[in-house]
Write an enzyme that holds these catalytic residues in place. Structure first.
Site, PDB file in Angstrom:
ATOM      1  N   ASP A  66     -15.070  -3.852   5.029  1.00 35.15           N
ATOM      2  CA  ASP A  66     -13.995  -3.408   4.153  1.00 35.15           C
ATOM      3  C   ASP A  66     -13.094  -4.598   3.789  1.00 35.15           C
ATOM      4  OD1 ASP A  66     -12.697  -1.477   2.697  1.00 35.15           O
ATOM      5  OD2 ASP A  66     -11.446  -0.793   4.351  1.00 35.15           O
ATOM      6  N   HIS A 121      -6.620  -0.573   9.154  1.00 38.30           N
ATOM      7  CA  HIS A 121      -7.385   0.538   9.734  1.00 38.30           C
ATOM      8  C   HIS A 121      -6.635   1.065  10.948  1.00 38.30           C
ATOM      9  CE1 HIS A 121     -11.289  -1.197   7.823  1.00 38.30           C
ATOM     10  NE2 HIS A 121     -10.516  -0.577   6.952  1.00 38.30           N
ATOM     11  N   SER A 174      -8.059  -5.037  10.283  1.00 41.35           N
ATOM     12  CA  SER A 174      -8.660  -4.025  11.141  1.00 41.35           C
ATOM     13  C   SER A 174      -8.567  -4.535  12.579  1.00 41.35           C
ATOM     14  CB  SER A 174     -10.093  -3.779  10.665  1.00 41.35           C
ATOM     15  OG  SER A 174     -10.649  -2.663  11.325  1.00 41.35           O
TER      16      SER A 174
END
Lengths: 187, 273
Positions: free
Chosen positions: A132, A39, A12
């Site tokens: 995540d 992401h 991310s």
């Protein structure tokens, strides 16, 4: 080729540089299959895969639903879809609800890959700002795969690798250089 | 309590039971997402074993209906992939507006997001009054949910971003009424819809429709069920009618010759024969 045949990478905020360095370091004909769940902006469909492919020697593409995956290629989860690894070496996409506020969710790709690919899988969680990937990396480890977390010190944003480190219980905390070295040893 | 993880044999047992009770067959759904959905919903209801679940669905019809509603993957959003809607407005609607009475079909409807997005766009093109939309769903509860058209407020943020990218002067407030926890589609947009409970394909549909919107449903099916459903849907289209599938989806190889590509990026197709 060693026992590992697949690599799933989640990243991310702050992970782009590591991902591009990893892709740049893998040689033409690299025999493992790479899955990338990063992401990304949900409204921007184009540009990301091209940016990753720029320096990569292996082919990077966004898979279509139910398309097969092959050795020596990298596959990037498309914008606004979850990416699942299915039995029979194919992908599924999904528009189900976001997980950890994310679609694509790293956890979902990791969990499905761990379930299907078991001890043939390497899971890597890179820099990022949320949780995540942590539960997914635990699944990779619990299913006999090799779990790696980007070095906390090196990570630009530490929450994601820290959470993954604690939840999965892995001790493999690698810098990007060490990740590259490990991946090159699998040839 | 440890969350239940389902083995393949558990899933098979559950699928057989649900099929015999409802006629809905999950056995050709994409494996990982259907496994995950069953695990999620079973754990949401706090079942401690598969046996407990099976007893409940055998003996409680209302529960079973709600359970199926929860299993079907809901989440899409209003105006998902705004570029596709813009392409429909530019490339598809002008061709269809000349037809006498427009008939559009939305099979496998789950949340109503696609339906109400379509109605909004038809209204933009001044085509709504001339259109009849047929909606089918696997579940009665879904049909009721779609008719009510009330959604949790948290879904509105994605719709707000999407509508900004649409070729329209309108805002979401013209389309929905928001309250503290939810929003509802305005009544003037709930018109010209024909609901057909549970019948995804029937003989009366053959060569009936000018446009089928079938986006992001096939994702949840395996390759066999994708081909089977799309073959049926192809039958429902008139000659030169349009088919639109999700941008992550593909037409199965055996059916590709039946279509020509109108817009490759947005997956808009036209039936050849």
């Amino acid at each position: 080729m060693g026992k590992y045949k697949y690599v799933v990478i989640g990243g991310s905020a702050g992970s782009f540089q590591s991902v591009t360095r990893i892709l740049e370091a893998l040689p033409v004909g690299y025999p493992l299959t790479i899955f990338l769940t990063l992401h990304r902006l949900k409204h921007v469909r184009k540009g990301f895969v091209e940016a990753l492919a720029l320096k990569s020697k292996i082919k990077v593409e966004e898979p279509k639903d139910k398309s097969p995956f092959f050795q020596g290629k990298a596959y990037l989860a498309p914008a606004n879809y979850h990416l699942y690894i299915e039995p029979g070496n194919t992908f599924s996409l999904s528009t189900e609800e976001p997980v950890n506020h994310s679609r694509p969710s790293i956890d979902l790709t990791f969990e499905s890959a761990a379930y299907v690919l078991k001890e043939k899988l390497i899971g890597i969680v890179l820099s990022g700002a949320n949780r995540d990937g942590a539960a997914g990396l635990k699944e990779v480890k619990d299913n006999g795969g090799f779990a790696i977390v980007q070095s906390i010190e090196e990570s630009q944003v530490k929450t994601m690798p820290e959470t993954a480190l604690h939840l999965s219980g892995t001790t493999n905390e690698f810098t990007t250089d060490q990740i590259i070295e490990f991946l090159l040893k699998q040839i | 309590m440890t969350p239940i993880k389902l083995r393949i044999s558990d899933l098979k047992t559950i699928f057989v039971e649900i099929n015999s009770l409802t006629g809905i067959d999950f056995s050709n759904y994409a494996f990982f997402s259907i496994k995950r959905r069953f695990e999620k919903v079973i754990n949401l209801y706090n079942f401690e074993s598969v046996t407990e679940l099976l007893n409940k669905i055998r003996n409680d019809e209302l529960f079973l209906k709600n359970f199926i509603f929860d299993i079907l993957p809901h989440q899409t959003e209003l105006f998902r992939d705004a570029q596709t809607w813009n392409a429909i407005l530019k490339q598809v609607f002008p061709k269809l507006s000349k037809r006498e009475k427009l008939k559009i079909y939305l099979p496998y409807c789950i949340s109503g997001d696609e339906l109400y997005s379509l109605i909004f766009m038809l209204n933009e093109a001044n085509m709504l009054s001339n259109t009849e939309i047929t909606v089918s769903s696997l579940s009665d509860v879904n049909i009721e949910f779609i008719k009510n058209a009330i959604y949790p407020l948290k879904k509105l943020s994605s719709a707000e971003k999407n509508i900004e990218e649409l070729d329209t002067e309108k805002t979401l407030n013209d389309f929905v009424i928001s309250s503290q926890y939810s929003y509802e589609i305005r009544n003037e947009y709930k018109k010209n819809i024909k609901f057909d409970n549970k019948t995804i394909f029937n003989q009366n549909y053959i060569k009936q429709f000018d446009l089928v919107l079938y986006r992001n449903s096939m994702l949840y099916f395996n390759a066999k069920l994708q081909e089977d459903t799309l073959r049926n849907i192809t039958e429902t289209l008139k000659k030169n009618a349009y088919l639109i599938i999700g941008i992550g989806e593909e037409i199965p190889i055996l059916l590709q010759k039946k279509y020509k590509i109108i817009n490759n990026d947005e997956n808009i197709y036209k039936k050849n024969t």
